[in-house]
Motif scaffolding. Structure first.
Motif, PDB file in Angstrom:
ATOM      1  N   ARG A 156     138.357  -4.067  68.086  1.00  0.00           N
ATOM      2  CA  ARG A 156     137.501  -3.378  67.129  1.00  0.00           C
ATOM      3  C   ARG A 156     138.253  -3.197  65.818  1.00  0.00           C
ATOM      4  O   ARG A 156     139.489  -3.177  65.793  1.00  0.00           O
ATOM      5  CB  ARG A 156     137.048  -2.017  67.661  1.00  0.00           C
ATOM      6  N   LYS A 157     137.492  -3.058  64.729  1.00  0.00           N
ATOM      7  CA  LYS A 157     138.101  -2.854  63.428  1.00  0.00           C
ATOM      8  C   LYS A 157     138.252  -1.359  63.154  1.00  0.00           C
ATOM      9  O   LYS A 157     137.335  -0.580  63.424  1.00  0.00           O
ATOM     10  CB  LYS A 157     137.252  -3.502  62.337  1.00  0.00           C
ATOM     11  N   VAL A 158     139.430  -0.986  62.641  1.00  0.00           N
ATOM     12  CA  VAL A 158     139.717   0.425  62.374  1.00  0.00           C
ATOM     13  C   VAL A 158     140.236   0.563  60.941  1.00  0.00           C
ATOM     14  O   VAL A 158     141.103  -0.200  60.515  1.00  0.00           O
ATOM     15  CB  VAL A 158     140.792   0.960  63.354  1.00  0.00           C
ATOM     16  N   GLU A 166     149.134   0.859  44.191  1.00  0.00           N
ATOM     17  CA  GLU A 166     147.904   0.069  44.300  1.00  0.00           C
ATOM     18  C   GLU A 166     147.444  -0.024  45.755  1.00  0.00           C
ATOM     19  O   GLU A 166     146.258   0.079  46.059  1.00  0.00           O
ATOM     20  CB  GLU A 166     148.129  -1.341  43.731  1.00  0.00           C
ATOM     21  N   PHE A 167     148.415  -0.228  46.650  1.00  0.00           N
ATOM     22  CA  PHE A 167     148.099  -0.316  48.080  1.00  0.00           C
ATOM     23  C   PHE A 167     147.444   0.973  48.568  1.00  0.00           C
ATOM     24  O   PHE A 167     146.448   0.952  49.306  1.00  0.00           O
ATOM     25  CB  PHE A 167     149.386  -0.598  48.866  1.00  0.00           C
ATOM     26  N   LEU A 168     147.996   2.107  48.137  1.00  0.00           N
ATOM     27  CA  LEU A 168     147.466   3.396  48.594  1.00  0.00           C
ATOM     28  C   LEU A 168     146.135   3.757  47.949  1.00  0.00           C
ATOM     29  O   LEU A 168     145.447   4.667  48.403  1.00  0.00           O
ATOM     30  CB  LEU A 168     148.503   4.505  48.327  1.00  0.00           C
ATOM     31  N   LYS A 169     145.780   3.027  46.864  1.00  0.00           N
ATOM     32  CA  LYS A 169     144.487   3.286  46.203  1.00  0.00           C
ATOM     33  C   LYS A 169     143.354   2.474  46.810  1.00  0.00           C
ATOM     34  O   LYS A 169     142.191   2.615  46.414  1.00  0.00           O
ATOM     35  CB  LYS A 169     144.590   2.945  44.708  1.00  0.00           C
ATOM     36  N   GLU A 170     143.675   1.587  47.768  1.00  0.00           N
ATOM     37  CA  GLU A 170     142.626   0.774  48.412  1.00  0.00           C
ATOM     38  C   GLU A 170     141.545   1.697  48.992  1.00  0.00           C
ATOM     39  O   GLU A 170     141.846   2.775  49.521  1.00  0.00           O
ATOM     40  CB  GLU A 170     143.230  -0.055  49.546  1.00  0.00           C
ATOM     41  N   ASP A 171     140.296   1.269  48.881  1.00  0.00           N
ATOM     42  CA  ASP A 171     139.207   2.084  49.444  1.00  0.00           C
ATOM     43  C   ASP A 171     139.327   2.188  50.965  1.00  0.00           C
ATOM     44  O   ASP A 171     138.998   3.209  51.564  1.00  0.00           O
ATOM     45  CB  ASP A 171     137.846   1.473  49.078  1.00  0.00           C
ATOM     46  N   GLU A 172     139.740   1.106  51.580  1.00  0.00           N
ATOM     47  CA  GLU A 172     139.938   1.108  53.024  1.00  0.00           C
ATOM     48  C   GLU A 172     141.023   0.086  53.375  1.00  0.00           C
ATOM     49  O   GLU A 172     141.252  -0.879  52.633  1.00  0.00           O
ATOM     50  CB  GLU A 172     138.644   0.787  53.775  1.00  0.00           C
ATOM     51  N   ILE A 173     141.708   0.341  54.480  1.00  0.00           N
ATOM     52  CA  ILE A 173     142.742  -0.578  54.959  1.00  0.00           C
ATOM     53  C   ILE A 173     142.403  -0.874  56.419  1.00  0.00           C
ATOM     54  O   ILE A 173     142.587  -0.014  57.299  1.00  0.00           O
ATOM     55  CB  ILE A 173     144.151   0.048  54.825  1.00  0.00           C
ATOM     56  N   ILE A 174     141.879  -2.031  56.651  1.00  0.00           N
ATOM     57  CA  ILE A 174     141.325  -2.356  57.977  1.00  0.00           C
ATOM     58  C   ILE A 174     142.324  -3.137  58.826  1.00  0.00           C
ATOM     59  O   ILE A 174     142.924  -4.112  58.376  1.00  0.00           O
ATOM     60  CB  ILE A 174     140.036  -3.195  57.847  1.00  0.00           C
ATOM     61  N   SER A 194     141.585  -3.094  72.705  1.00  0.00           N
ATOM     62  CA  SER A 194     141.529  -2.117  73.785  1.00  0.00           C
ATOM     63  C   SER A 194     141.617  -2.855  75.111  1.00  0.00           C
ATOM     64  O   SER A 194     140.699  -3.601  75.479  1.00  0.00           O
ATOM     65  CB  SER A 194     140.230  -1.306  73.718  1.00  0.00           C
ATOM     66  N   LYS A 195     142.743  -2.659  75.806  1.00  0.00           N
ATOM     67  CA  LYS A 195     142.924  -3.323  77.106  1.00  0.00           C
ATOM     68  C   LYS A 195     141.891  -2.807  78.106  1.00  0.00           C
ATOM     69  O   LYS A 195     141.360  -3.560  78.926  1.00  0.00           O
ATOM     70  CB  LYS A 195     144.336  -3.034  77.618  1.00  0.00           C
ATOM     71  N   LYS A 196     141.593  -1.504  78.004  1.00  0.00           N
ATOM     72  CA  LYS A 196     140.649  -0.887  78.935  1.00  0.00           C
ATOM     73  C   LYS A 196     139.247  -1.479  78.784  1.00  0.00           C
ATOM     74  O   LYS A 196     138.556  -1.767  79.762  1.00  0.00           O
ATOM     75  CB  LYS A 196     140.614   0.627  78.674  1.00  0.00           C
ATOM     76  N   LYS A 197     138.828  -1.674  77.515  1.00  0.00           N
ATOM     77  CA  LYS A 197     137.484  -2.202  77.258  1.00  0.00           C
ATOM     78  C   LYS A 197     137.486  -3.708  77.059  1.00  0.00           C
ATOM     79  O   LYS A 197     136.415  -4.315  76.913  1.00  0.00           O
ATOM     80  CB  LYS A 197     136.888  -1.520  76.025  1.00  0.00           C
TER      81      LYS A 197
END
Length: 237
Positions: free
Chosen positions: A156-158, A136-144, A149-152
């Motif tokens: 951010r969401k990935v 079920e976990f691997l069937k998720e449409d997205e995993i955010i 970012s220390k530099k910026k």
């Protein structure tokens, strides 16, 4: 000038050594072993060696790689013995070979990393139920996840779903779960197994969230037929 590629293990107390300190240890080891390593030109010359991907603190590994440039060709078996004699406990050379001196850098060819992950259960769950939860976990449409970012100086969401190639249940008993995972690694995409486990824990409340033990098995590049191969394989694209 020539180049060698070395595969090595990182275990024991060395798993608590940072990537930067590991690089210093290796450079000092090569000097003590009298390896004819090449140095860069300029005011501050440095040893010509490079590593694949950095390993997180506390993670052991059977699949670490480094490239070293040499001023002259030498007998590799003899060289490996000299280096091994000087290495600290916890670092062990497994394989080595000469590679083309114009070969692409390790960082640029690595695409995946495989891991075994040991987890603890807080509540009992059957093998069938756990397999279902993982599917079920691997069937998720997205995993955010959120990445800082220390530099910026910004978060951010990935979506890490495309970075998870597989997660398999290897073993389960009343207290322990052993998983095997194949995840994106390298300069293009990279996800740590700990981050994936955090997202799994959000969906599965039967795990002890404080206990995650990770061991890297191997790093992979892609060959000309897009097949996963180790960095020592001759067919690397």
């Amino acid at each position: 000038m020539c180049k060698i590629r070395i595969r090595f293990k990182k275990n024991g107390y060395m798993i608590f050594t940072s990537h930067l300190d590991l690089m210093r240890i290796i450079e000092r080891t090569l000097r003590r072993a009298r390896v004819p390593i090449s140095f860069s030109q300029g005011f501050n010359p440095h040893a010509k060696m490079s590593f694949a991907t950095a390993l997180a603190l506390g993670v052991s590994s059977d699949g670490e790689y480094m490239d070293i440039e040499l001023d002259e060709k030498v007998d590799l078996d003899n060289l490996a013995k000299r280096i091994s004699k000087e290495l600290p406990e916890g670092i062990e050379i497994i394989q080595y070979k000469y590679i083309d001196k114009k070969a692409k850098s390790l960082m640029s060819i690595i695409k995946y990393s495989s891991y075994v992950i040991n987890l603890k259960l807080e509540k009992k769950i059957s093998e069938e139920e756990l397999r279902g939860n993982i599917e079920e976990f691997l069937k998720e449409d997205e995993i955010i996840i959120e990445k800082y970012s220390k530099k910026k100086n910004k978060t951010r969401k990935v979506d890490i779903k495309p970075m998870i190639k597989s997660i398999e249940l290897v073993n389960i008993d009343d207290e322990n779960v052993l998983l095997k995972a194949l995840l994106a690694a390298g300069s293009e995409q990279n996800i740590k197994p700990e981050a994936v486990m955090e997202k799994m824990f959000e969906k599965m409340d039967f795990f002890n969230k404080e206990y995650v033990r990770v061991h890297r098995l191997e790093l992979y590049a892609l060959n000309k037929k897009d097949k996963m191969v180790t960095p020592l394989d001759d067919s690397i694209a």
